[in-house]
Design an enzyme around this catalytic site. Structure first.
Site, short mmCIF file in Angstrom:
data_model
loop_
_atom_site.label_atom_id
_atom_site.label_comp_id
_atom_site.label_asym_id
_atom_site.label_seq_id
_atom_site.Cartn_x
_atom_site.Cartn_y
_atom_site.Cartn_z
N ASP A 1 -3.18 19.26 12.44
CA ASP A 1 -2.96 18.56 13.30
C ASP A 1 -2.42 18.92 14.56
OD1 ASP A 1 -2.66 15.80 11.80
OD2 ASP A 1 -1.34 16.99 10.36
N LYS B 1 4.67 27.57 12.60
CA LYS B 1 3.20 27.83 11.91
C LYS B 1 2.73 29.17 12.31
CE LYS B 1 2.27 23.55 10.19
NZ LYS B 1 1.73 23.45 8.98
#
Length: 410
Positions: free
Chosen positions: A121, A76
């Site tokens: 998340d 990410k």
């Protein structure tokens, strides 16, 4: 459960899709990211799992270990950071901000009152918080009830303001949008929705670094065939899968590999999209040990890339993901031990699921000639959760990995 995508084709990469994401933009993003101190300078390891390949009856398995991408421990880091840079450049084109200067904090004073917000998340929010901290703007992160305290603390360590809600991931996305509108903040999300595509596109474009590195590591020439017959891609909202597939599709066209997308049974939005023939929602509770894949709504923008290219969509149980984590940690069959988190091991879990069922193995072409690429998208981003699930700490696995590498070099 496995569903074959009736819309998948093998054709040259279309101009319409290239206008959205391209190898050229992926290369540009990669060059910009090379100036961010949070990222490692060298490519993440491409780990051969030769012993596991023999056990599973395939020719080859390579695993791209994104736990080594940066101190952030996740792929990410490639998406949120580049999306933030491109957002700042679009808002103030007259200032001619350069990525290198932004990452080095040279415009921190000018950006000190600029605020970005996102739901997460864990990994996306941590990456955005880290990029915002180094660039010098403010960051607010909305967390749902199932995000662990470890992940919250990791995000907060980069100076982000944390907002907790009682609902699930999709509810946190709604809350982030509400707060942004109320406070005139900018949402930096990895999922698209009506009227919101530029930033998710930039996030996905950042992931093109992964396949570019892989092809360089394997020394694949411009006219060479794809080194893999199958690529397993984690699901979620579809952003990572779209970013990887778009790059390989442009590079190899009709001779692209077979793509198999993997997601939790209770967060089956991509599986349901394949059945419906359009971006759809999950049918389950969405809650999963695979926290990074616990998403209930497919990104419509990502689906534009996935619908014509992903051949199969597979759902797996949480227990299968945990089993795959343990297999990687153990260095089964003489392979190097690898720290792979709950979502990171989902690709291997999908492969193991398919080869255990002869009918599914044959259907998906996972024979003794199959050459498999897996992407371990994260390491132990929640160390206590990892230790509880695997039965040993991440540091213990890394010590075993170091010992294995030392012996391999003898």
């Amino acid at each position: 459960m496995l569903v074959e995508n009736r819309f998948a084709v093998r054709a040259p990469y279309s101009d319409d899709l290239r206008d959205i994401m391209s190898i050229a933009k992926a290369k540009e993003s990669r060059e910009w990211l090379s100036h961010w101190s949070e990222l490692t300078r060298e490519p993440t390891p491409l780990v051969p799992l030769q012993g596991l390949a023999r056990e599973l009856g395939v020719a080859r398995i390579d695993l791209k270990d994104e736990s080594k991408r940066a101190s952030l421990g996740s792929f990410k880091a490639l998406g949120a950071s580049i999306a933030l840079v491109r957002l700042i450049q679009r808002i103030w084109p007259e200032r001619n901000y350069q990525a290198k200067d932004l990452f080095q904090g040279k415009h921190a004073q000018a950006l000190s009152n600029f605020t970005v917000i996102s739901a997460t998340d864990g990994n996306h929010g941590r990456s955005l918080a880290a990029a915002a901290h180094d660039i010098g703007c403010r960051c607010v992160i909305v967390l749902h009830k199932n995000v662990s305290m470890e992940r919250e603390e990791a995000i907060a360590s980069h100076g982000a303001t944390i907002v907790r809600i009682a609902g699930n991931y999709d509810a946190s996305v709604e809350e982030a949008a509400r707060l942004a509108k109320e406070n005139d903040w900018r949402v930096v999300s990895d999922t698209s929705y009506d009227g919101y595509e530029e930033i998710p596109r930039d996030v996905m474009q950042g992931y093109g670094t992964i396949p570019e590195e892989i092809l360089e590591q394997l020394e694949v020439g411009a006219n060479d065939a794809c080194p893999y017959t199958h690529v397993f891609l984690q699901g979620g909202v579809g952003g990572m899968a779209a970013g990887i597939a778009s790059y390989l599709n442009e590079r190899f066209g009709a001779k692209r590999p077979t793509y198999i997308a993997v997601e939790p049974k209770q967060a089956d939005c991509l599986y349901q999209s394949a059945i419906a023939g359009r971006a759809a929602n999950a049918t389950g509770s969405v809650d999963s040990v695979m926290a990074g894949l616990a998403c209930g709504e497919t990104s419509p923008l990502a689906w534009r890339f996935l619908q014509p290219s992903v051949d199969y969509f597979l759902t797996i149980d949480d227990g299968e993901a945990v089993e795959a984590m343990r297999v990687l940690a153990s260095g089964q069959a003489g392979d190097a031990p690898v720290v792979s988190g709950e979502s990171g091991a989902a690709g291997l879990a999908g492969l193991m699921h398919l080869v255990k069922n002869e009918e599914l193995r044959i259907k998906t072409g996972l024979n003794d000639q199959a050459r498999i690429l897996l992407i371990s998208t994260e390491g132990a981003t929640a160390p206590a959760v990892y230790e509880e699930l695997v039965g040993k700490s991440a540091s213990a696995v890394l010590a075993s990995q170091s010992k294995w590498l030392d012996q391999a070099c003898v």
